[in-house]
Design a protein around this motif. Structure first.
Motif, PDB file in Angstrom:
ATOM      1  N   ASN A 151       0.818  -1.221   0.000  1.00  0.00           N
ATOM      2  CA  ASN A 151       0.000   0.000   0.000  1.00  0.00           C
ATOM      3  C   ASN A 151       0.843   1.260   0.000  1.00  0.00           C
ATOM      4  O   ASN A 151       0.309   2.363   0.001  1.00  0.00           O
ATOM      5  N   GLY A 152       2.188   1.075  -0.022  1.00  0.00           N
ATOM      6  CA  GLY A 152       3.058   2.226   0.192  1.00  0.00           C
ATOM      7  C   GLY A 152       3.902   2.634  -0.989  1.00  0.00           C
ATOM      8  O   GLY A 152       4.677   3.606  -0.877  1.00  0.00           O
ATOM      9  N   TYR A 153       3.808   1.918  -2.133  1.00  0.00           N
ATOM     10  CA  TYR A 153       4.592   2.305  -3.315  1.00  0.00           C
ATOM     11  C   TYR A 153       3.815   1.899  -4.560  1.00  0.00           C
ATOM     12  O   TYR A 153       3.286   0.778  -4.632  1.00  0.00           O
ATOM     13  N   PRO A 154       3.739   2.771  -5.548  1.00  0.00           N
ATOM     14  CA  PRO A 154       2.939   2.471  -6.742  1.00  0.00           C
ATOM     15  C   PRO A 154       3.383   1.194  -7.445  1.00  0.00           C
ATOM     16  O   PRO A 154       4.573   1.001  -7.713  1.00  0.00           O
ATOM     17  N   GLY A 155       2.420   0.332  -7.719  1.00  0.00           N
ATOM     18  CA  GLY A 155       2.682  -0.842  -8.536  1.00  0.00           C
ATOM     19  C   GLY A 155       3.224  -2.051  -7.812  1.00  0.00           C
ATOM     20  O   GLY A 155       3.374  -3.117  -8.415  1.00  0.00           O
ATOM     21  N   VAL A 156       3.539  -1.945  -6.509  1.00  0.00           N
ATOM     22  CA  VAL A 156       4.079  -3.099  -5.786  1.00  0.00           C
ATOM     23  C   VAL A 156       2.980  -4.148  -5.609  1.00  0.00           C
ATOM     24  O   VAL A 156       1.893  -3.847  -5.114  1.00  0.00           O
ATOM     25  N   ASP A 157       3.275  -5.404  -6.006  1.00  0.00           N
ATOM     26  CA  ASP A 157       2.286  -6.487  -5.893  1.00  0.00           C
ATOM     27  C   ASP A 157       2.859  -7.748  -5.251  1.00  0.00           C
ATOM     28  O   ASP A 157       2.292  -8.817  -5.379  1.00  0.00           O
ATOM     29  N   GLY A 158       3.921  -7.705  -4.546  1.00  0.00           N
ATOM     30  CA  GLY A 158       4.586  -8.798  -3.834  1.00  0.00           C
ATOM     31  C   GLY A 158       6.020  -8.339  -3.579  1.00  0.00           C
ATOM     32  O   GLY A 158       6.367  -7.245  -3.976  1.00  0.00           O
ATOM     33  N   LEU A 159       6.869  -9.081  -2.889  1.00  0.00           N
ATOM     34  CA  LEU A 159       6.814 -10.500  -2.577  1.00  0.00           C
ATOM     35  C   LEU A 159       6.802 -10.701  -1.055  1.00  0.00           C
ATOM     36  O   LEU A 159       5.816 -11.107  -0.505  1.00  0.00           O
TER      37      LEU A 159
END
Length: 413
Positions: free
Chosen positions: A217-225
């Motif tokens: 929720n804290g950086y655009p586009g992060v989806d894992g890991l």
């Protein structure tokens, strides 16, 4: 608990308590003589190009990033039909005795594979990691050997695992580069399961856990890991982010706090995206030849998917016939190591190609068994190079602390 009540406990009750206490103490102190040190790397997932690195080959304790390999092997078992998502796995005494972070699984109980997976990703549950390990191998020790073998196969040549959850062990080592290779492999090999790494909340037996990966929720586009921590290594994070149509994988090791680790991750991801955009605009992506006289500069250093390795495995392996345009002027090659198995030799060749692609990419590779030895030895050679190309390639590989030997190749190998 009073000392009097503690003294009344029998051996069967004391054993798991003592194991947990010992592991907690080790986790607090870390392996002897351990020194936290920052290392980091950012890799373009599409090209394998390294966009940022700082001491990426420094040996570190991977902590709970270890669970990424436990998950890789779990996804393999799911794909192969050896496990099912709704299958219930038994909880052993050893698993139940793991220290925090944990779900608090009870000996004799059970947990679904799906819940165990999510507990590793969201909660980083040590007990669930052991449950998964024991479901795929007779013991966690045997599973750790499988983890190490898979690491070698993926090109993680500096990694060695001793357990499934990342609790402190002085012999459990990896590097930021190797962890990035593992993260890339998870994304590449299991797209059907990768979305699980974006899970923000997980509920188990009425209690809801929030992901330890605050960058979701804290950086655009992060989806894992995944995050990791033990005292000896500091705060670690492997993350992936998609922006501007490009996916980057980044690893930070050795943060002094979770917040400082997260800030550093944001910083190097920003550097990575900026450099990727700049290089794209300037048409200097890794697929293009590098300027003459600077072989290997800016070359990708992570194991790449899709490298065509033509494997030859015989006592006197013949060199694959070279293309006509190189037949007369490229009688040299580079030998990048001698290995105990064909699988490890292939992984070593793959790593060399990705570390020095300027001359090695699309060159034939020969994996040759050496006769008349007490045990099987396989040497890995990359062929059809000029003498200058071979020498410059070895300089590049040696600068990255990889073995390399220039060889002149005859028709018989």
């Amino acid at each position: 608990m009073t000392l009097e009540r503690f003294a009344r406990l029998g051996p069967q009750m004391l054993a798991p308590l003592l194991l947990a206490a010992a592991l907690v103490l080790v986790g607090l102190s870390g392996p002897a003589h351990a020194k936290r040190q920052y290392t980091g790397i950012v890799v373009d997932a599409a090209t394998g190009q390294v966009l940022y690195d700082y001491r990426p080959d420094t040996l570190i304790y991977p902590a709970s990033l270890t669970k990424l390999m436990t998950l890789y092997l779990t996804f393999e078992a799911l794909r192969d039909g050896r496990l099912g998502m709704e299958q219930r796995l038994p909880v052993s005494q050893r698993a139940a005795g793991m220290p925090a972070s944990k779900l608090g699984l009870k000996r004799g109980g059970s947990i679904k594979v799906r819940d165990a997976i999510l507990s590793l990703i969201v909660k980083s549950a040590n007990d669930a990691a052991v449950v998964l390990a024991e479901s795929m191998a007779k013991t966690e020790i045997l599973f750790a050997r499988e983890m190490t073998e898979k690491a070698q196969e993926l090109g993680m040549i500096r990694t060695s695992f001793r357990n499934a959850n990342g609790l402190p062990n002085r012999h459990q080592k990896s590097t930021a580069r190797d962890i990035s290779t593992l993260a890339l492999a998870l994304i590449r090999d299991f797209p059907e399961y990768y979305d699980l790494f974006a899970t923000r909340k997980f509920t188990w037996e009425g209690r809801t856990y929030t992901s330890t990966n605050k960058l979701l929720n804290g950086y655009p586009g992060v989806d894992g890991l995944k995050t990791g921590y033990i005292n000896a290594s500091g705060f670690n994070l492997a993350a992936s982010s998609v922006r501007y149509g490009r996916r980057l994988v980044a690893v930070v090791i050795g943060g002094k706090t979770g917040a400082r680790r997260n800030r550093q991750m944001k910083k190097i991801l920003g550097i990575g995206f900026q450099r990727a955009l700049e290089r794209e605009k300037a048409r200097q992506l890794v697929a293009m030849p590098l300027p003459p006289g600077r072989p290997g500069t800016g070359a990708p250093s992570s194991a790449l998917a899709g490298i065509d390795l033509s494997v030859v495995s015989s006592a006197h392996a013949a060199v694959p016939p070279p293309p006509a345009r190189r037949a007369d002027n490229a009688p040299y090659g580079v030998q990048v190591g001698a290995f105990s198995s064909q699988k490890r030799a292939t992984a070593g060749a793959r790593l060399a190609v990705s570390a020095a692609p300027t001359y090695l990419q699309n060159r034939p590779v020969a994996i040759e068994s050496i006769p008349d030895t007490a045990r099987s030895i396989y040497r890995a050679r990359i062929l059809e190079l000029t003498r200058d190309e071979a020498q410059e390639t070895c300089q590049t590989l040696k600068s990255q602390r990889l073995d390399c030997l220039v060889v002149k190749v005859s028709a018989g190998g």
